[in-house]
Motif scaffolding. Structure first.
Motif, PDB file in Angstrom:
ATOM      1  N   GLY A  58     -25.625  36.884  74.653  1.00 20.24           N
ATOM      2  CA  GLY A  58     -25.395  36.028  75.811  1.00 20.24           C
ATOM      3  C   GLY A  58     -25.734  34.574  75.546  1.00 20.24           C
ATOM      4  O   GLY A  58     -25.002  33.671  75.960  1.00 20.24           O
ATOM      5  N   LEU A  73     -17.427  36.954  82.652  1.00 18.15           N
ATOM      6  CA  LEU A  73     -16.386  36.812  81.632  1.00 18.15           C
ATOM      7  C   LEU A  73     -15.351  35.768  82.061  1.00 18.15           C
ATOM      8  O   LEU A  73     -14.899  34.956  81.241  1.00 18.15           O
ATOM      9  N   LYS A 112     -24.675  34.983  84.249  1.00 19.73           N
ATOM     10  CA  LYS A 112     -24.321  36.133  85.083  1.00 19.73           C
ATOM     11  C   LYS A 112     -23.935  37.343  84.241  1.00 19.73           C
ATOM     12  O   LYS A 112     -24.280  38.486  84.560  1.00 19.73           O
ATOM     13  N   LEU A 113     -23.241  37.092  83.144  1.00 21.06           N
ATOM     14  CA  LEU A 113     -22.839  38.193  82.259  1.00 21.06           C
ATOM     15  C   LEU A 113     -24.065  38.877  81.666  1.00 21.06           C
ATOM     16  O   LEU A 113     -24.150  40.113  81.641  1.00 21.06           O
ATOM     17  N   ALA A 142     -26.057  40.796  84.502  1.00 20.72           N
ATOM     18  CA  ALA A 142     -25.368  41.998  84.966  1.00 20.72           C
ATOM     19  C   ALA A 142     -25.307  43.066  83.880  1.00 20.72           C
ATOM     20  O   ALA A 142     -25.546  44.257  84.137  1.00 20.72           O
ATOM     21  N   ALA A 143     -25.004  42.654  82.652  1.00 20.06           N
ATOM     22  CA  ALA A 143     -24.919  43.623  81.558  1.00 20.06           C
ATOM     23  C   ALA A 143     -26.287  44.229  81.257  1.00 20.06           C
ATOM     24  O   ALA A 143     -26.403  45.430  80.976  1.00 20.06           O
ATOM     25  N   ILE A 170     -27.563  42.371  74.079  1.00 18.12           N
ATOM     26  CA  ILE A 170     -26.953  41.715  75.241  1.00 18.12           C
ATOM     27  C   ILE A 170     -27.506  40.308  75.453  1.00 18.12           C
ATOM     28  O   ILE A 170     -26.754  39.342  75.585  1.00 18.12           O
ATOM     29  N   ILE A 204     -20.230  41.142  85.842  1.00 17.35           N
ATOM     30  CA  ILE A 204     -19.728  41.128  84.462  1.00 17.35           C
ATOM     31  C   ILE A 204     -18.336  40.518  84.427  1.00 17.35           C
ATOM     32  O   ILE A 204     -18.017  39.673  83.582  1.00 17.35           O
ATOM     33  N   ALA A 208     -23.159  45.039  89.413  1.00 22.11           N
ATOM     34  CA  ALA A 208     -23.259  44.670  87.999  1.00 22.11           C
ATOM     35  C   ALA A 208     -21.872  44.509  87.388  1.00 22.11           C
ATOM     36  O   ALA A 208     -21.603  43.554  86.658  1.00 22.11           O
ATOM     37  N   VAL A 209     -20.981  45.444  87.674  1.00 29.28           N
ATOM     38  CA  VAL A 209     -19.615  45.378  87.142  1.00 29.28           C
ATOM     39  C   VAL A 209     -18.899  44.132  87.657  1.00 29.28           C
ATOM     40  O   VAL A 209     -18.208  43.425  86.906  1.00 29.28           O
TER      41      VAL A 209
END
Length: 317
Positions: A48, A182, A21-22, A25-26, A44, A178, A174-175
């Motif tokens: 990842g 995390l 997911k990170l 989204a990033a 990224i 992220i 997206a945020v």
């Protein structure tokens, strides 16, 4: 014991879900901000795939489980070459590009040798104990920066580079992902370290062996999935580049960060694993030139997998 195993498995699921997911989204956010596709892929996406090992090692280092730190890095690299590349080559022979042959594979072998050099204080300097100090770790991080710049320069001059596919998330979504990614990394990493240590204590195995087997294979699942999918689609460049790049990341970046957090004391038994890691890198380089040109063939894949199974048997007996 059963609860520890269940929580360990949950930790792997949460960790890999968080990493996925990170990255999604990033990458989506970076694409919306106009970041070039190749930069997204080299930063990224590459970070990842190494995030599971990084998070587990940070938790292990901060809790003083230095044997697990080294076990996870060395175990992941050994599994990457002997296990993942071996399985991939059995599925479909892997043709290796010129840059990968002469630069990236030798650099991954250099990284494996670098671990021996920074760890063997008694042998090379005549001083005890064997330890990867913060200065050693910072040196590894400097090598990582050089590798990152090299990648960016190669990508800049490669006009045929494929576009990186990204999710089409809104900025808000997206945020959110992220943050969730995390959180998944942190929760999963903590579950893995705590329960792996508990399992090691219950069954009488060292943290080193648990790190080399269960933890390293679990944190390498993203690389395994990526390589197998790539090979089945005949994208062999992705399969081998993914593994070689991950090995370089694991030593220069992850071991560098881990050693910067806390100096890593090296057990005598760990030098066997360091030598196996060097052997794996050396075999990969040699196998590229045997047989039909720059190619990793099925019989070579069988040899690699056989060696990995023999290594696991040695560790667990």
């Amino acid at each position: 014991m059963l609860l520890n195993i269940i929580l360990l498995l949950i930790g792997f699921v949460v960790l890999i879900f968080g990493a996925t997911k990170l990255v999604d989204a990033a990458s989506s956010l970076a694409a919306r901000l106009g970041v070039p596709s190749i930069v997204i892929g080299l930063t990224i996406v590459a970070f990842g795939t190494s995030a599971p090992e990084l998070v587990v090692n940070v938790f292990a280092a901060t809790t003083g489980s230095t044997e697990m730190v080294l076990g996870n890095v060395l175990g992941s690299n050994i599994f990457n070459v002997l296990g993942i590349l071996g399985i991939s080559a059995i599925i479909y022979p892997l043709t290796v590009k010129t840059n990968t042959t002469w630069l990236e594979i030798p650099l991954s072998l250099l990284a494996a040798i670098a671990v021996f050099i920074v760890a063997a204080d008694v042998l090379l300097d005549g001083t005890a104990p064997n330890i990867i100090t913060r200065s050693d770790a910072l040196t590894l991080l400097l090598f990582f920066l050089i590798f990152l710049v090299y990648n960016l320069m190669v990508a800049k001059g490669n006009t045929d580079e494929e576009m990186i596919s990204t999710e089409n998330y809104t900025v808000g979504k997206a945020v959110l992902f992220i943050i969730l990614g995390l959180a998944g990394l942190i929760l999963g990493g903590r579950l893995i370290v705590i329960n792996a240590v508990n399992i090691a204590e219950v069954i009488g195995l060292s943290e080193r062996v648990i790190g080399l087997t269960v933890v390293s294979i679990g944190t390498s699942l993203p690389e395994l999935a990526t390589s197998i999918i790539a090979v089945r689609k005949k994208n062999v460049d992705i399969a081998i580049g993914n593994v070689v790049g991950s090995n370089i990341f694991n030593i220069f970046l992850i071991l560098g960060i881990s050693g910067s957090i806390m100096p890593l004391h090296i057990a005598e038994a760990t030098f066997f694993d360091i030598l196996i890691n060097i052997l794996a890198g050396f075999l990969l380089f040699i196998f590229v030139f045997t047989g039909k040109g720059r190619q990793l063939e099925r019989w070579e894949g069988i040899v690699l997998v056989t060696l990995y199974v023999a290594y696991l048997i040695y560790l667990l007996t």
